[in-house]
Write a protein that holds these residues in place. Structure first.
Motif: not given
Length: 141
Positions: A30-31, A33-34, A54-55, A58
């Motif tokens: 998650e980090e 993809t941010q 981003r989704d 991920l």
């Protein structure tokens, strides 16, 4: 000779990559993809379509890593020979050589693959994000 970026920006991008790759290697997906813009694209293999957003990035990472769930493998990404080129639209084109070291329990480390990472970077108010990343593999050239 290409246009040079400031040494401060060069250092900031190096730190960005260090944090980004450590997040990836430690499974903090998650980090990782941010570090992309909300509509960023990511293509880590030439035989798949880019994941956009981003989704989707991920989900692509989770799907890719499933193949290692029964075969524990630690991967370490090493970025070097970074070239940053300012673009007309204010973005920065980054080209980086990357070696990925794979380590399995009780085995010797293996360098595989050797790649070139092609990024488009956006810097807004001091924040660095990737607009796009595509990876080419030396063994496929």
């Amino acid at each position: 000779m290409p246009t040079l970026v400031s040494s401060d920006l060069y250092t900031q991008v190096q730190q960005f990559y260090a944090h980004q790759m450590q997040a990836l290697d430690e499974g903090r997906l998650e980090e990782y993809t941010q570090t992309f813009t909300k509509d960023g694209s990511f293509q880590h293999s030439p035989d798949i379509a880019p994941a956009v957003g981003r989704d989707a990035i991920l989900e692509e990472l989770r799907s890719f890593l499933k193949k290692y769930q029964d075969n524990p493998t630690q991967r370490r990404h090493f970025f070097n020979q970074m070239v940053l080129e300012p673009q007309q639209d204010g973005s920065i084109r980054s080209t980086v050589y990357a070696l990925i070291v794979r380590v399995r329990p009780n085995e010797r480390p293996e360098v595989w693959p050797s790649t070139v990472v092609h990024d488009v970077i956006e810097v807004t108010d001091g924040e660095i994000l990737l607009r796009s990343r595509s990876v080419s593999y030396d063994q496929l050239v």
